[in-house]
Design a protein around this motif. Structure first.
Motif, PDB file in Angstrom:
ATOM      1  N   ASP A  52       0.829  -1.197   0.000  1.00 30.60           N
ATOM      2  CA  ASP A  52       0.000   0.000   0.000  1.00 30.60           C
ATOM      3  C   ASP A  52       0.873   1.260   0.000  1.00 30.60           C
ATOM      4  N   ILE A  53       0.491   2.219  -0.818  1.00 24.03           N
ATOM      5  CA  ILE A  53       1.130   3.535  -0.824  1.00 24.03           C
ATOM      6  C   ILE A  53       0.001   4.556  -0.725  1.00 24.03           C
ATOM      7  N   SER A  54       0.078   5.418   0.280  1.00 28.41           N
ATOM      8  CA  SER A  54      -0.984   6.406   0.500  1.00 28.41           C
ATOM      9  C   SER A  54      -0.855   7.575  -0.476  1.00 28.41           C
ATOM     10  N   HIS A  55      -1.874   8.408  -0.476  1.00 26.61           N
ATOM     11  CA  HIS A  55      -1.840   9.607  -1.318  1.00 26.61           C
ATOM     12  C   HIS A  55      -0.741  10.583  -0.883  1.00 26.61           C
ATOM     13  N   THR A  56      -0.256  10.437   0.361  1.00 31.80           N
ATOM     14  CA  THR A  56       0.841  11.295   0.827  1.00 31.80           C
ATOM     15  C   THR A  56       2.207  10.633   0.642  1.00 31.80           C
ATOM     16  N   GLY A  57       2.214   9.394   0.117  1.00 28.81           N
ATOM     17  CA  GLY A  57       3.470   8.698  -0.143  1.00 28.81           C
ATOM     18  C   GLY A  57       3.911   7.745   0.953  1.00 28.81           C
ATOM     19  N   ALA A  58       3.094   7.578   2.006  1.00 27.60           N
ATOM     20  CA  ALA A  58       3.434   6.638   3.072  1.00 27.60           C
ATOM     21  C   ALA A  58       3.413   5.219   2.504  1.00 27.60           C
ATOM     22  N   GLN A  63       2.397   2.181   7.008  1.00 27.04           N
ATOM     23  CA  GLN A  63       2.315   3.480   6.343  1.00 27.04           C
ATOM     24  C   GLN A  63       3.370   4.462   6.849  1.00 27.04           C
ATOM     25  N   ILE A  64       4.619   4.111   6.595  1.00 23.64           N
ATOM     26  CA  ILE A  64       5.753   4.923   7.026  1.00 23.64           C
ATOM     27  C   ILE A  64       6.083   5.941   5.938  1.00 23.64           C
ATOM     28  N   GLN A  65       6.242   7.181   6.331  1.00 24.32           N
ATOM     29  CA  GLN A  65       6.653   8.224   5.401  1.00 24.32           C
ATOM     30  C   GLN A  65       8.141   8.037   5.058  1.00 24.32           C
ATOM     31  N   PRO A  66       8.500   8.133   3.780  1.00 19.64           N
ATOM     32  CA  PRO A  66       9.918   8.027   3.415  1.00 19.64           C
ATOM     33  C   PRO A  66      10.804   9.008   4.182  1.00 19.64           C
ATOM     34  N   ALA A  67      10.309  10.208   4.442  1.00 21.62           N
ATOM     35  CA  ALA A  67      11.100  11.190   5.199  1.00 21.62           C
ATOM     36  C   ALA A  67      11.395  10.694   6.612  1.00 21.62           C
ATOM     37  N   SER A  68      10.441   9.998   7.217  1.00 26.61           N
ATOM     38  CA  SER A  68      10.680   9.440   8.560  1.00 26.61           C
ATOM     39  C   SER A  68      11.756   8.365   8.497  1.00 26.61           C
ATOM     40  N   TRP A  74      17.246   5.054   7.509  1.00 27.53           N
ATOM     41  CA  TRP A  74      16.710   3.886   6.816  1.00 27.53           C
ATOM     42  C   TRP A  74      16.503   4.252   5.349  1.00 27.53           C
ATOM     43  N   ASP A  75      16.760   3.301   4.483  1.00 26.98           N
ATOM     44  CA  ASP A  75      16.469   3.478   3.067  1.00 26.98           C
ATOM     45  C   ASP A  75      14.961   3.291   2.870  1.00 26.98           C
ATOM     46  N   PRO A  76      14.247   4.286   2.365  1.00 28.75           N
ATOM     47  CA  PRO A  76      12.796   4.152   2.174  1.00 28.75           C
ATOM     48  C   PRO A  76      12.387   2.939   1.339  1.00 28.75           C
ATOM     49  N   GLU A  77      13.264   2.482   0.453  1.00 28.86           N
ATOM     50  CA  GLU A  77      12.937   1.303  -0.361  1.00 28.86           C
ATOM     51  C   GLU A  77      12.743   0.057   0.501  1.00 28.86           C
ATOM     52  N   THR A  78      13.368   0.010   1.677  1.00 30.24           N
ATOM     53  CA  THR A  78      13.221  -1.165   2.550  1.00 30.24           C
ATOM     54  C   THR A  78      11.813  -1.256   3.145  1.00 30.24           C
ATOM     55  N   LEU A  79      11.068  -0.158   3.092  1.00 26.88           N
ATOM     56  CA  LEU A  79       9.736  -0.141   3.693  1.00 26.88           C
ATOM     57  C   LEU A  79       8.729  -0.994   2.934  1.00 26.88           C
ATOM     58  N   TYR A  80       9.083  -1.430   1.740  1.00 29.49           N
ATOM     59  CA  TYR A  80       8.199  -2.325   0.983  1.00 29.49           C
ATOM     60  C   TYR A  80       8.268  -3.756   1.501  1.00 29.49           C
ATOM     61  N   ASP A  81       9.281  -4.068   2.287  1.00 25.92           N
ATOM     62  CA  ASP A  81       9.420  -5.393   2.890  1.00 25.92           C
ATOM     63  C   ASP A  81       8.572  -5.412   4.161  1.00 25.92           C
ATOM     64  N   PRO A  82       7.578  -6.311   4.268  1.00 28.67           N
ATOM     65  CA  PRO A  82       6.703  -6.312   5.454  1.00 28.67           C
ATOM     66  C   PRO A  82       7.455  -6.402   6.775  1.00 28.67           C
ATOM     67  N   HIS A  83       8.489  -7.230   6.823  1.00 26.56           N
ATOM     68  CA  HIS A  83       9.234  -7.375   8.070  1.00 26.56           C
ATOM     69  C   HIS A  83       9.917  -6.067   8.453  1.00 26.56           C
ATOM     70  N   LEU A  84      10.590  -5.451   7.505  1.00 21.88           N
ATOM     71  CA  LEU A  84      11.301  -4.211   7.805  1.00 21.88           C
ATOM     72  C   LEU A  84      10.333  -3.060   8.076  1.00 21.88           C
ATOM     73  N   ASN A  85       9.193  -3.054   7.395  1.00 20.41           N
ATOM     74  CA  ASN A  85       8.184  -2.027   7.638  1.00 20.41           C
ATOM     75  C   ASN A  85       7.654  -2.140   9.069  1.00 20.41           C
ATOM     76  N   LEU A  86       7.334  -3.352   9.487  1.00 15.74           N
ATOM     77  CA  LEU A  86       6.861  -3.544  10.860  1.00 15.74           C
ATOM     78  C   LEU A  86       7.966  -3.275  11.881  1.00 15.74           C
TER      79      LEU A  86
END
Length: 159
Positions: A52-58, A63-68, A74-86
């Motif tokens: 999932d990608i929100s309208h704000t880019g989370a 729903q982690i913001q790349p800026a966070s 953290w590399d924002p690309e890693t947030l697509y991995d469920p384990h790393l996102n959690l």
């Protein structure tokens, strides 16, 4: 909890729900958090949709913001991995709980971001999000209680 996850999102198969449940438990124990709080946040944020990608880019389950992510090295690309996102989301909410001293304020900070720290301190930020997540959380507990299941931390968050 597997049944809860698949019931919320029919596109999540049982094997994926089992994996998610493992991840929730792992992060809860690692970060000393309530597993059901993480499940409630994920249900509220993405309804258990890992890509999932929100309208704000989370991004992702929590729903982690790349800026966070970048702000925490953290590399924002890693947030697509469920384990790393959690993992990131759990670390982030644990940090907010430590800073603000309550789950409710931590949820407000999670939603609004640290840039609104002054508004959070003076109580002017809308708490609709935290109430929404806590209602999901308490609903999970109600379902688990009806099924005779217990929370591994045996806690309840009161609104």
């Amino acid at each position: 909890r597997v049944e809860y996850i698949t019931g919320c999102n029919p596109y999540v198969d049982e094997a994926t729900a089992i994996y998610y449940e493992y991840l929730f438990r792992h992060e809860a124990v690692t970060r000393q958090l309530d597993e059901d709080l993480l499940i409630a946040m994920t249900k509220g944020e993405s309804c258990f949709t890992a890509d999932d990608i929100s309208h704000t880019g989370a991004i992702g389950l929590m729903q982690i913001q790349p800026a966070s992510a970048r702000a925490n090295n953290w590399d924002p690309e890693t947030l697509y991995d469920p384990h790393l996102n959690l993992e990131f989301g759990s670390m982030y909410i644990r940090d907010k709980i430590s800073i603000y001293g309550s789950v409710e304020l931590a949820l407000v900070a999670y939603y609004w971001g640290s840039v609104n720290r002054e508004k959070l301190a003076d109580g002017t930020l809308d708490r609709t999000y935290s109430n929404y997540i806590l209602n999901i959380y308490n609903g999970i507990h109600t379902i688990m209680d009806r099924k005779g299941c217990s929370n591994i931390f045996n806690t309840t968050i009161v609104l």
